[in-house]
Design a protein around this motif. Structure first.
Motif, PDB file in Angstrom:
ATOM      1  N   ARG A   1       2.358  19.763  11.585  1.00 53.85           N
ATOM      2  CA  ARG A   1       1.261  20.173  10.697  1.00 53.85           C
ATOM      3  C   ARG A   1       0.780  18.998   9.853  1.00 53.85           C
ATOM      4  O   ARG A   1      -0.414  18.879   9.570  1.00 53.85           O
ATOM      5  CB  ARG A   1       1.712  21.308   9.776  1.00 53.85           C
ATOM      6  N   ARG A   2       1.716  18.150   9.417  1.00 57.23           N
ATOM      7  CA  ARG A   2       1.332  17.008   8.586  1.00 57.23           C
ATOM      8  C   ARG A   2       0.395  16.077   9.349  1.00 57.23           C
ATOM      9  O   ARG A   2      -0.607  15.596   8.813  1.00 57.23           O
ATOM     10  CB  ARG A   2       2.585  16.258   8.127  1.00 57.23           C
ATOM     11  N   VAL A   3       0.714  15.833  10.615  1.00 60.80           N
ATOM     12  CA  VAL A   3      -0.151  14.990  11.445  1.00 60.80           C
ATOM     13  C   VAL A   3      -1.494  15.669  11.659  1.00 60.80           C
ATOM     14  O   VAL A   3      -2.557  15.044  11.546  1.00 60.80           O
ATOM     15  CB  VAL A   3       0.527  14.693  12.797  1.00 60.80           C
ATOM     16  N   LEU A   4      -1.466  16.956  11.972  1.00 60.17           N
ATOM     17  CA  LEU A   4      -2.709  17.682  12.221  1.00 60.17           C
ATOM     18  C   LEU A   4      -3.573  17.716  10.969  1.00 60.17           C
ATOM     19  O   LEU A   4      -4.801  17.537  11.035  1.00 60.17           O
ATOM     20  CB  LEU A   4      -2.386  19.102  12.685  1.00 60.17           C
ATOM     21  N   ALA A   5      -2.954  17.947   9.804  1.00 62.17           N
ATOM     22  CA  ALA A   5      -3.707  18.004   8.548  1.00 62.17           C
ATOM     23  C   ALA A   5      -4.419  16.681   8.268  1.00 62.17           C
ATOM     24  O   ALA A   5      -5.534  16.661   7.732  1.00 62.17           O
ATOM     25  CB  ALA A   5      -2.764  18.354   7.397  1.00 62.17           C
ATOM     26  N   LYS A   6      -3.773  15.573   8.640  1.00 60.25           N
ATOM     27  CA  LYS A   6      -4.396  14.266   8.441  1.00 60.25           C
ATOM     28  C   LYS A   6      -5.704  14.161   9.220  1.00 60.25           C
ATOM     29  O   LYS A   6      -6.684  13.574   8.744  1.00 60.25           O
ATOM     30  CB  LYS A   6      -3.427  13.166   8.873  1.00 60.25           C
ATOM     31  N   HIS A   7      -5.720  14.758  10.409  1.00 62.27           N
ATOM     32  CA  HIS A   7      -6.918  14.673  11.243  1.00 62.27           C
ATOM     33  C   HIS A   7      -7.903  15.814  10.993  1.00 62.27           C
ATOM     34  O   HIS A   7      -8.996  15.823  11.579  1.00 62.27           O
ATOM     35  CB  HIS A   7      -6.509  14.645  12.715  1.00 62.27           C
ATOM     36  N   LEU A   8      -7.524  16.779  10.149  1.00 61.40           N
ATOM     37  CA  LEU A   8      -8.447  17.838   9.712  1.00 61.40           C
ATOM     38  C   LEU A   8      -8.665  17.725   8.205  1.00 61.40           C
ATOM     39  O   LEU A   8      -8.857  18.722   7.525  1.00 61.40           O
ATOM     40  CB  LEU A   8      -7.879  19.215  10.066  1.00 61.40           C
ATOM     41  N   SER A   9      -8.646  16.515   7.707  1.00 61.75           N
ATOM     42  CA  SER A   9      -8.759  16.264   6.268  1.00 61.75           C
ATOM     43  C   SER A   9     -10.145  16.623   5.760  1.00 61.75           C
ATOM     44  O   SER A   9     -11.109  16.782   6.529  1.00 61.75           O
ATOM     45  CB  SER A   9      -8.499  14.781   5.980  1.00 61.75           C
ATOM     46  N   ALA A  10     -10.243  16.738   4.431  1.00 62.96           N
ATOM     47  CA  ALA A  10     -11.542  17.018   3.807  1.00 62.96           C
ATOM     48  C   ALA A  10     -12.553  15.939   4.169  1.00 62.96           C
ATOM     49  O   ALA A  10     -13.745  16.222   4.368  1.00 62.96           O
ATOM     50  CB  ALA A  10     -11.367  17.120   2.297  1.00 62.96           C
ATOM     51  N   ARG A  11     -12.092  14.705   4.284  1.00 60.87           N
ATOM     52  CA  ARG A  11     -13.009  13.608   4.619  1.00 60.87           C
ATOM     53  C   ARG A  11     -13.577  13.793   6.022  1.00 60.87           C
ATOM     54  O   ARG A  11     -14.789  13.621   6.241  1.00 60.87           O
ATOM     55  CB  ARG A  11     -12.266  12.277   4.523  1.00 60.87           C
ATOM     56  N   ARG A  12     -12.712  14.122   6.997  1.00 59.17           N
ATOM     57  CA  ARG A  12     -13.211  14.334   8.364  1.00 59.17           C
ATOM     58  C   ARG A  12     -14.171  15.518   8.404  1.00 59.17           C
ATOM     59  O   ARG A  12     -15.209  15.468   9.077  1.00 59.17           O
ATOM     60  CB  ARG A  12     -12.051  14.557   9.330  1.00 59.17           C
ATOM     61  N   VAL A  13     -13.827  16.580   7.688  1.00 64.48           N
ATOM     62  CA  VAL A  13     -14.697  17.760   7.661  1.00 64.48           C
ATOM     63  C   VAL A  13     -16.057  17.410   7.062  1.00 64.48           C
ATOM     64  O   VAL A  13     -17.100  17.821   7.569  1.00 64.48           O
ATOM     65  CB  VAL A  13     -14.027  18.907   6.881  1.00 64.48           C
TER      66      VAL A  13
END
Length: 415
Positions: free
Chosen positions: A113-125
């Motif tokens: 989840r930690r890795v996934l959250a990094k790639h679904l960050s507020a910045r990416r969104v």
């Protein structure tokens, strides 16, 4: 169990027989029953699941649902028997699901989840916002061309999340038909046999196996490629295929249900529509209140107790199943004042629409962004937006898992 509702005796059976269906036919009955049970029995109730064996419970109080979702003694996958109590037929036995983060517990799940959250960050969104806005406008153009009485669900609300999640995963638009029907049949419980379940799951698995192999050779600006390149080798190819399956079904179907339910509300509530048009600054808070009230299904995956757990005044025994039912928890009167009221000024505890704890939805910021873009566009483009076939019972229908269709009439804003 006999309870009082006003001056009328109402029978609500305990253990409560949960139904696998999540639609209009059972919506009013289920909403009434669960509210009555919480008020007269308690926040954790013995239940009969439609599939599987073993004792089961439903958590329907806000604090108890949060506990089930965050207490490490309740697990989503390990320690299960082959026929654990559950809502869906096609999660029984040993279906050929790819192992993914949603089927893990403890450190193993947290690391992924930690890795996934990094790639679904507020910045990416936020970087996806402009592209999402363009998609929303294009789908609205197509919807308007259909003319008065067009279906805002099938022609618009379902299209936006599919396009956004496909872009995120790197799925070409012309390939979604390969697997989408099979994925949605699984998500919505439209499975009649183990053979059919396995066939559908294998179809989606095959597509994402092919996509992962393609991204090894041809990486792109998408989530699968980013996870393949992530330092540390957290994901193997099978898990990446599972990630695709999970994010597709959750990122498309659940978000479409929420958007459809929100538009359904506004199409039946012209005063609320006009209020939001004239007070656009409150949209972030309004969206959170809509998320509390508008359902995306009745709950989440059943957990299994790894030891005896005291919760909500009862003891859930080791190996018992417990289902945290999100929707009634969001209407718990001990937490939310006047919970049946849609109140854009509401403060205090947040809703549980995206879950809680380590298994909370990792794409919640993406869903919020999509909802905001849809609302902004609809409020800007339409002077009025009303149900072509209004339902007199629309408020009691809000538990349904997204309307099947929403035919609307409108007037456009003058340019």
């Amino acid at each position: 169990m006999s309870v009082q509702e006003g001056n009328v005796d109402v029978e609500v059976e305990v253990p409560y027989p949960m139904q696998s269906r999540q639609d209009l036919i059972v919506a009013a009955e289920l909403e009434h029953d669960l509210g009555t049970l919480r008020k007269n029995y308690g926040p954790v109730v013995p239940a009969l699941m439609p599939f599987g064996e073993g004792d089961a419970w439903i958590a329907i109080g806000y604090n108890e649902v949060r506990q089930v979702m965050s207490d490490e003694r309740f697990v989503v996958w390990k320690h299960r028997g082959n026929n654990y109590p559950r809502l869906r037929f096609n999660e029984g036995s040993r279906p050929p699901f790819r192992m993914a983060f949603d089927k893990m517990d403890g450190p193993e799940q947290i690391a992924r989840r930690r890795v996934l959250a990094k790639h679904l960050s507020a910045r990416r969104v936020m970087n996806m916002r402009e592209g999402t806005r363009e998609k929303v406008e294009n789908f609205l153009d197509d919807f308007i061309k259909q003319g008065q009485g067009a279906d805002a669900m099938g022609q618009f609300a379902e299209q936006v999340p599919l396009a956004v999640i496909s872009d995120l995963l790197g799925v070409p638009a012309d390939e979604t038909d390969i697997f989408l029907e099979a994925a949605l049949d699984h998500m919505n419980g439209r499975i009649a046999s183990e053979e059919q379940a396995n066939k559908h799951i294998n179809k989606v698995n095959a597509y994402f196996d092919h996509l992962v192999a393609r991204r090894h050779k041809e990486p792109g600006d998408d989530l699968i490629s980013a996870l393949l390149e992530d330092v540390g080798g957290t994901w193997d190819d099978e898990e990446l295929g599972g990630v695709g399956f999970v994010l597709l079904t959750a990122g498309h179907d659940s978000t479409a249900s929420i958007i459809g339910g929100l538009l359904y509300w506004l199409a039946h509530d012209p005063e609320r529509f006009q209020y939001l048009k004239n007070n656009r600054q409150i949209l972030p808070r309004a969206i959170e209140e809509f998320l509390r009230v508008v359902p995306a299904g009745t709950g989440t995956r059943v957990r299994i107790a790894t030891e005896d757990v005291e919760i909500g005044g009862v003891t859930v025994k080791k190996d018992d199943g417990i289902h945290p039912v999100v929707h009634p928890a969001n209407f718990d009167e001990s937490v939310f004042e006047n919970p049946m009221e849609l109140n854009f000024a509401r403060e205090g505890e947040t809703h549980l629409r995206f879950g809680f704890g380590s298994h909370a939805c990792p794409g919640n910021q993406l869903a919020r962004m999509e909802i905001r873009e849809v609302l902004d566009a609809v409020l800007s483009r339409f002077a009025t937006f009303e149900a072509a076939v209004p339902s007199e019972n629309w408020r009691s229908e809000m538990l349904m898992r997204g309307p099947k269709e929403l035919k609307v009439n409108w007037t456009l804003e003058e340019k």
